[in-house]
Design a protein around this motif. Structure first.
Motif, PDB file in Angstrom:
ATOM      1  N   ASP A  29       6.824  26.578  -0.169  1.00 21.05           N
ATOM      2  CA  ASP A  29       6.754  27.821  -0.865  1.00 21.05           C
ATOM      3  C   ASP A  29       5.288  28.505  -0.596  1.00 21.05           C
ATOM      4  O   ASP A  29       4.670  27.847  -0.011  1.00 21.05           O
ATOM      5  N   GLU A  30       5.042  29.375  -1.415  1.00 17.60           N
ATOM      6  CA  GLU A  30       3.695  30.289  -1.141  1.00 17.60           C
ATOM      7  C   GLU A  30       2.577  29.063  -1.538  1.00 17.60           C
ATOM      8  O   GLU A  30       1.467  29.155  -1.055  1.00 17.60           O
ATOM      9  N   LYS A  31       2.834  28.314  -2.687  1.00 17.75           N
ATOM     10  CA  LYS A  31       1.717  27.344  -2.872  1.00 17.75           C
ATOM     11  C   LYS A  31       1.455  26.156  -1.913  1.00 17.75           C
ATOM     12  O   LYS A  31       0.394  25.907  -1.813  1.00 17.75           O
ATOM     13  N   THR A  32       2.551  25.912  -1.147  1.00 19.59           N
ATOM     14  CA  THR A  32       1.997  25.149   0.305  1.00 19.59           C
ATOM     15  C   THR A  32       1.168  25.569   0.966  1.00 19.59           C
ATOM     16  O   THR A  32       0.094  25.194   1.407  1.00 19.59           O
ATOM     17  N   MET A  33       1.573  27.030   1.191  1.00 19.82           N
ATOM     18  CA  MET A  33       0.316  27.752   2.097  1.00 19.82           C
ATOM     19  C   MET A  33      -0.999  27.811   1.497  1.00 19.82           C
ATOM     20  O   MET A  33      -2.030  27.796   2.221  1.00 19.82           O
ATOM     21  N   ASN A  34      -1.100  28.185   0.218  1.00 18.18           N
ATOM     22  CA  ASN A  34      -2.529  28.375  -0.463  1.00 18.18           C
ATOM     23  C   ASN A  34      -3.068  26.891  -0.339  1.00 18.18           C
ATOM     24  O   ASN A  34      -4.277  27.068  -0.314  1.00 18.18           O
ATOM     25  N   SER A  35      -2.210  25.790  -0.267  1.00 20.19           N
ATOM     26  CA  SER A  35      -2.840  24.665  -0.421  1.00 20.19           C
ATOM     27  C   SER A  35      -3.517  24.278   0.876  1.00 20.19           C
ATOM     28  O   SER A  35      -4.874  23.789   0.916  1.00 20.19           O
TER      29      SER A  35
ATOM     30  N   GLY B  98      -3.913  15.796   3.357  1.00 17.88           N
ATOM     31  CA  GLY B  98      -3.679  15.614   5.008  1.00 17.88           C
ATOM     32  C   GLY B  98      -2.355  15.663   5.802  1.00 17.88           C
ATOM     33  O   GLY B  98      -2.265  15.985   6.880  1.00 17.88           O
ATOM     34  N   ALA B  99      -1.385  15.754   4.878  1.00 18.58           N
ATOM     35  CA  ALA B  99      -0.062  15.739   5.326  1.00 18.58           C
ATOM     36  C   ALA B  99       0.410  17.032   6.086  1.00 18.58           C
ATOM     37  O   ALA B  99      -0.095  18.216   5.219  1.00 18.58           O
TER      38      ALA B  99
ATOM     39  N   VAL C   6       0.756  -1.286   0.136  1.00 20.97           N
ATOM     40  CA  VAL C   6      -0.082   0.083  -0.016  1.00 20.97           C
ATOM     41  C   VAL C   6       0.782   1.297   0.061  1.00 20.97           C
ATOM     42  O   VAL C   6       1.966   1.404   0.980  1.00 20.97           O
ATOM     43  N   ASP C   7       0.700   2.071  -1.124  1.00 25.05           N
ATOM     44  CA  ASP C   7       1.745   3.221  -1.144  1.00 25.05           C
ATOM     45  C   ASP C   7       1.246   4.349  -0.167  1.00 25.05           C
ATOM     46  O   ASP C   7       0.377   4.241   0.570  1.00 25.05           O
ATOM     47  N   GLY C   8       2.255   5.401   0.358  1.00 22.12           N
ATOM     48  CA  GLY C   8       2.090   6.276   1.132  1.00 22.12           C
ATOM     49  C   GLY C   8       1.023   7.319   1.135  1.00 22.12           C
ATOM     50  O   GLY C   8       0.409   7.741   2.090  1.00 22.12           O
ATOM     51  N   TRP C   9       0.515   7.596  -0.252  1.00 22.31           N
ATOM     52  CA  TRP C   9      -0.824   8.332  -0.245  1.00 22.31           C
ATOM     53  C   TRP C   9      -1.886   7.596   0.352  1.00 22.31           C
ATOM     54  O   TRP C   9      -2.896   8.461   1.064  1.00 22.31           O
ATOM     55  N   SER C  10      -1.935   6.480  -0.090  1.00 20.43           N
ATOM     56  CA  SER C  10      -3.224   5.471   0.608  1.00 20.43           C
ATOM     57  C   SER C  10      -2.997   5.480   2.029  1.00 20.43           C
ATOM     58  O   SER C  10      -4.027   5.499   2.642  1.00 20.43           O
ATOM     59  N   VAL C  11      -1.955   5.386   2.601  1.00 18.19           N
ATOM     60  CA  VAL C  11      -1.618   5.075   4.225  1.00 18.19           C
ATOM     61  C   VAL C  11      -2.076   6.577   4.695  1.00 18.19           C
ATOM     62  O   VAL C  11      -2.879   6.689   5.613  1.00 18.19           O
TER      63      VAL C  11
ATOM     64  N   ASP D 247       4.114  16.371  -6.110  1.00 11.84           N
ATOM     65  CA  ASP D 247       4.181  15.299  -5.105  1.00 11.84           C
ATOM     66  C   ASP D 247       3.746  15.898  -3.675  1.00 11.84           C
ATOM     67  O   ASP D 247       2.912  15.654  -2.746  1.00 11.84           O
ATOM     68  N   SER D 248       4.423  17.098  -3.353  1.00  3.05           N
ATOM     69  CA  SER D 248       4.396  18.102  -2.157  1.00  3.05           C
ATOM     70  C   SER D 248       2.834  18.357  -1.916  1.00  3.05           C
ATOM     71  O   SER D 248       2.283  18.380  -1.001  1.00  3.05           O
ATOM     72  N   LEU D 249       2.274  18.951  -3.006  1.00  4.58           N
ATOM     73  CA  LEU D 249       0.958  19.577  -2.925  1.00  4.58           C
ATOM     74  C   LEU D 249      -0.130  18.224  -2.955  1.00  4.58           C
ATOM     75  O   LEU D 249      -1.112  18.689  -2.356  1.00  4.58           O
ATOM     76  N   LEU D 250       0.080  17.313  -3.504  1.00  2.98           N
ATOM     77  CA  LEU D 250      -1.024  16.220  -3.077  1.00  2.98           C
ATOM     78  C   LEU D 250      -0.786  15.502  -1.823  1.00  2.98           C
ATOM     79  O   LEU D 250      -1.806  15.237  -1.178  1.00  2.98           O
ATOM     80  N   GLY D 251       0.436  15.664  -1.276  1.00  2.00           N
ATOM     81  CA  GLY D 251       0.582  15.396   0.177  1.00  2.00           C
ATOM     82  C   GLY D 251      -0.354  16.162   1.056  1.00  2.00           C
ATOM     83  O   GLY D 251      -0.836  15.802   2.148  1.00  2.00           O
TER      84      GLY D 251
END
Length: 224
Positions: free
Chosen positions: A187-193, A94-95, A58-63, A86-90
């Protein structure tokens, strides 16, 4: 003693992380695949998860997705790719934070310490409320119009900080310092997410979080 779940399929890397954690006084659970990680999380009271993305079974995204269905425990993702998607999907799953391999174990330990200090301590006090949104700081619970919602550790911290400073513009730099500290690598996109996810969970009350162009964000009370 805080209990941390380390999910990493590379034996040497997992052992290095565990050694650092044990040295810092944490109790550690380990999993080399996603299936075992979910099993351990469900059968133990875990305070934080360190989660690799590329895992057997089971991959990390599913976990991450499965953990978030039931818990707001802090999750730090480990990835071998610096791909922004990858980071934005995380974050969307909910990461709370992520590190790109290779990384310094001491940086990881600093992140662990910071998240656990915020998650388990210093949260007593009167509830914060605007009449619609209520934050119980001690229990780390949020309700919107009487309905409890589930926020990640980071979303909770952002909402609490903005509501504690109602009507005041909080810059992105202030939020980053408050939530992640000096070792923030996004970066800024992290906070926006994170803001986008938080607004979505607040539903019709999400408009209380206002974006101030070229400045940051502020929380605005709606009229009762």
């Amino acid at each position: 003693m805080n209990k941390i779940l380390v999910v990493e399929d590379e034996d040497i890397l997992r052992e290095v992380i565990m050694d650092y954690l044990i040295e810092d006084g944490y109790q550690v659970l380990e999993a080399a695949d996603g299936e075992k990680a979910v099993e351990l999380f469900q059968s133990n009271s875990v305070d934080l998860v360190i989660l690799d993305i590329v895992l057997p079974k089971v991959d990390g995204w599913s976990v991450c997705r499965r953990i978030r269905k039931h818990s707001s425990v802090p999750i730090i993702i480990l990835t071998a790719r610096s791909d922004e998607d990858d980071s934005l999907l995380g974050y969307e799953l909910g990461a709370d934070d992520y590190l790109v391999k290779p990384y310094s174990p001491r940086v990881l330990m600093a992140k662990v310490k910071r998240f656990l200090e915020k998650y388990s301590g210093g949260m007593d006090g009167m509830p914060i409320s605007d009449g619609h949104i209520v934050i119980n700081m001690g229990a780390r619970l949020v309700s919107v119009d009487g309905n409890t919602i589930t926020l990640t550790h980071t979303e909770f911290e952002i909402l609490a900080y903005l509501m504690q400073n109602k009507g005041i513009v909080i810059t992105r730099e202030q939020l980053i310092s408050r939530i992640w500290g000096y070792d923030f690598y996004g970066d800024e996109k992290t906070m926006n997410s994170h803001i986008r996810n938080l607004r979505a969970k607040l539903g019709s009350r999400g408009s209380c979080i206002v974006t101030v162009i070229r400045s940051g964000y502020k929380f605005v009370e709606e009229q009762l």
